[in-house]
Design a protein around this motif. Structure first.
Motif, PDB file in Angstrom:
ATOM      1  N   SER A   2      60.177 -76.602 117.635  1.00  0.00           N
ATOM      2  CA  SER A   2      60.535 -76.130 116.979  1.00  0.00           C
ATOM      3  C   SER A   2      59.706 -74.463 116.045  1.00  0.00           C
ATOM      4  O   SER A   2      58.849 -75.126 115.876  1.00  0.00           O
ATOM      5  N   ILE A   3      59.980 -73.955 115.027  1.00  0.00           N
ATOM      6  CA  ILE A   3      59.385 -73.183 114.357  1.00  0.00           C
ATOM      7  C   ILE A   3      59.085 -73.835 112.849  1.00  0.00           C
ATOM      8  O   ILE A   3      59.827 -74.287 112.815  1.00  0.00           O
ATOM      9  N   VAL A 123      55.650 -67.929 126.180  1.00  0.00           N
ATOM     10  CA  VAL A 123      56.607 -67.835 125.260  1.00  0.00           C
ATOM     11  C   VAL A 123      57.847 -67.362 125.937  1.00  0.00           C
ATOM     12  O   VAL A 123      57.694 -67.007 127.454  1.00  0.00           O
ATOM     13  N   THR A 124      58.913 -67.279 125.316  1.00  0.00           N
ATOM     14  CA  THR A 124      59.695 -66.578 126.561  1.00  0.00           C
ATOM     15  C   THR A 124      60.864 -65.722 125.810  1.00  0.00           C
ATOM     16  O   THR A 124      60.238 -65.034 124.715  1.00  0.00           O
ATOM     17  N   GLU A 127      62.713 -66.583 122.585  1.00  0.00           N
ATOM     18  CA  GLU A 127      61.492 -66.485 121.314  1.00  0.00           C
ATOM     19  C   GLU A 127      60.537 -64.837 120.924  1.00  0.00           C
ATOM     20  O   GLU A 127      60.981 -64.502 119.649  1.00  0.00           O
ATOM     21  N   ARG A 130      63.413 -63.135 118.562  1.00  0.00           N
ATOM     22  CA  ARG A 130      63.781 -63.127 118.079  1.00  0.00           C
ATOM     23  C   ARG A 130      62.597 -62.756 116.259  1.00  0.00           C
ATOM     24  O   ARG A 130      63.216 -63.356 114.724  1.00  0.00           O
ATOM     25  N   ASN A 131      61.590 -62.599 117.213  1.00  0.00           N
ATOM     26  CA  ASN A 131      60.338 -62.125 115.694  1.00  0.00           C
ATOM     27  C   ASN A 131      60.755 -61.521 114.306  1.00  0.00           C
ATOM     28  O   ASN A 131      61.565 -60.309 115.388  1.00  0.00           O
ATOM     29  N   PRO A 176      56.595 -65.793 110.774  1.00  0.00           N
ATOM     30  CA  PRO A 176      56.789 -65.682 111.962  1.00  0.00           C
ATOM     31  C   PRO A 176      55.499 -65.308 112.643  1.00  0.00           C
ATOM     32  O   PRO A 176      55.410 -66.112 113.889  1.00  0.00           O
ATOM     33  N   GLU A 179      53.262 -68.477 113.377  1.00  0.00           N
ATOM     34  CA  GLU A 179      53.680 -70.053 113.915  1.00  0.00           C
ATOM     35  C   GLU A 179      53.655 -69.135 115.124  1.00  0.00           C
ATOM     36  O   GLU A 179      54.066 -70.496 116.187  1.00  0.00           O
ATOM     37  N   GLN A 180      54.255 -68.335 115.631  1.00  0.00           N
ATOM     38  CA  GLN A 180      54.309 -68.142 116.741  1.00  0.00           C
ATOM     39  C   GLN A 180      52.216 -67.819 117.489  1.00  0.00           C
ATOM     40  O   GLN A 180      52.866 -68.735 119.215  1.00  0.00           O
ATOM     41  N   LEU A 183      52.576 -71.812 118.116  1.00  0.00           N
ATOM     42  CA  LEU A 183      52.756 -71.920 119.184  1.00  0.00           C
ATOM     43  C   LEU A 183      52.505 -72.059 120.710  1.00  0.00           C
ATOM     44  O   LEU A 183      52.051 -73.118 121.538  1.00  0.00           O
ATOM     45  N   ARG A 187      50.643 -74.958 123.050  1.00  0.00           N
ATOM     46  CA  ARG A 187      51.276 -74.971 123.960  1.00  0.00           C
ATOM     47  C   ARG A 187      50.182 -75.117 125.477  1.00  0.00           C
ATOM     48  O   ARG A 187      50.099 -75.262 126.757  1.00  0.00           O
TER      49      ARG A 187
END
Length: 348
Positions: A2-3, A123-124, A127, A130-131, A176, A179-180, A183, A187
């Motif tokens: 989760s973000i 990244v998917t 995702e 959603r940004n 955001p 946060e991306q 992530l 990963r």
């Protein structure tokens, strides 16, 4: 995964802010701008002032001129060279020191952009979709969603992580992106081995810089006072700005956006409160307000303009600054890409 919540981001930002002046050497900052036009007062009070302050503390500072990002939502690169050179002039005139701050361009650093390939695998599509910044940029431009705009947050992660940036000055709406990036770093480190830090957003004081029409100051709205504008151009812009028919000057953002925008502009340039300026002008009306704002802005910009004129007369130096920044950025990017290849077992 989760973000992170805004609360967690705010907590991290507050801890960094408290530590910056004590241990500036622990931080490496990356920030930047798209060269879509001239920088203006909104850029100065919104970001440039903060960059100069961090540089002054001894934080390792880096500024990217994101020329590739111009084509996320535009079909032309007309004027881009002129915009890039003027951006460098503006940075230096405002106090950015190229001896302490690396200034470079996207397109000149191939290894930075090559990080897009492994990062995109982390990244998917959901995702990316959603940004919120991607959505708002697309709506604002009226442009079709290009692949480059969709992957904008990943490209920003490349910008931050290629130099192992661990702090990025941002407004709340840009969190955001950070946060991306966190992530992607997490990963990558989990999948291939630790290479990247997880950067934190350094939340800046949310100074909303209004344009001369009460909306947000923006090049695209044509309501901005450029740092490169002359005294006469500035006076003309302020004179043309809309106020209202009420003679008494009061600060009321909701009901009097034009008058309030002028008061905020003067307040930022003088360090005074809007209400105090309004009370001082009182019944003298919009003409007196515009005169005060013009004098405040021109007074504030005078030393920046003086430095600008000197720099404009030495374009060879501006080219040297950019060339040296690009050289240093390539050195760093190549070393990081070598680490990435080694972690991924792609050294042949």
């Amino acid at each position: 995964m989760s973000i992170d919540s805004f609360e967690a981001s705010k907590r991290r930002s507050d801890e960094i802010r408290a530590d910056l002046s004590v241990h500036p050497e622990n931080y490496l900052m990356l920030t930047g701008d798209r060269p879509t036009g001239r920088l203006h007062l909104g850029h100065y009070f919104g970001t440039i002032r903060e960059r100069v302050a961090l540089q002054g503390l001894g934080v390792r500072t880096n500024i990217i001129i994101a020329d590739y990002q111009v084509i996320t939502d535009r079909d032309t690169t007309e004027h881009i060279q002129d915009n890039v050179r003027n951006m460098v002039i503006d940075y230096l005139a405002c106090g950015v020191d190229p001896e302490k701050t690396m200034i470079f361009t996207h397109s000149a650093v191939p290894a930075l952009n090559q990080l897009m390939l492994p990062f995109l695998s982390l990244v998917t599509e959901a995702e990316l979709q959603r940004n919120p910044t991607v959505k708002s940029e697309m709506e604002a431009s009226g442009h079709a969603l290009t692949g480059l705009l969709l992957t904008y947050p990943v490209h920003q992660a490349c910008d931050i992580l290629f130099c192992k940036g661990n702090v990025v000055p941002v407004g709340k709406d840009q969190l955001p992106h950070i946060e991306q990036t966190r992530l992607i770093a997490r990963r990558f480190n989990e999948r291939y081995g630790r290479v990247f830090p997880e950067p934190a957003g350094l939340l800046t004081d949310a100074v909303e810089i209004p344009g001369l029409d009460g909306r947000k100051m923006s090049k695209s709205y044509g309501n901005a006072i450029s740092l490169s504008a002359t005294e006469e151009e500035t006076a003309k812009l302020i004179k043309k700005s809309k106020t209202d028919s009420e003679r008494a000057i009061t600060f009321d953002k909701e009901n009097r956006p034009g008058v309030s925008a002028l008061l905020t502009t003067a307040a930022l340039c003088t360090g005074r409160a809007e209400a105090d300026i309004a009370a001082e002008i009182g019944e003298a009306g919009a003409g007196a307000l515009k005169k005060y704002v013009t004098e405040s802005v021109n007074g504030f910009l005078a030393p920046i303009r003086e430095r600008r004129r000197a720099l404009e007369g030495d374009l060879g130096y501006i080219e040297d600054v950019l060339r040296e920044g690009n050289r240093r950025a390539n050195e760093i990017a190549n070393a990081t890409l070598d680490e990435v290849r080694a972690a991924m077992g792609m050294v042949y």
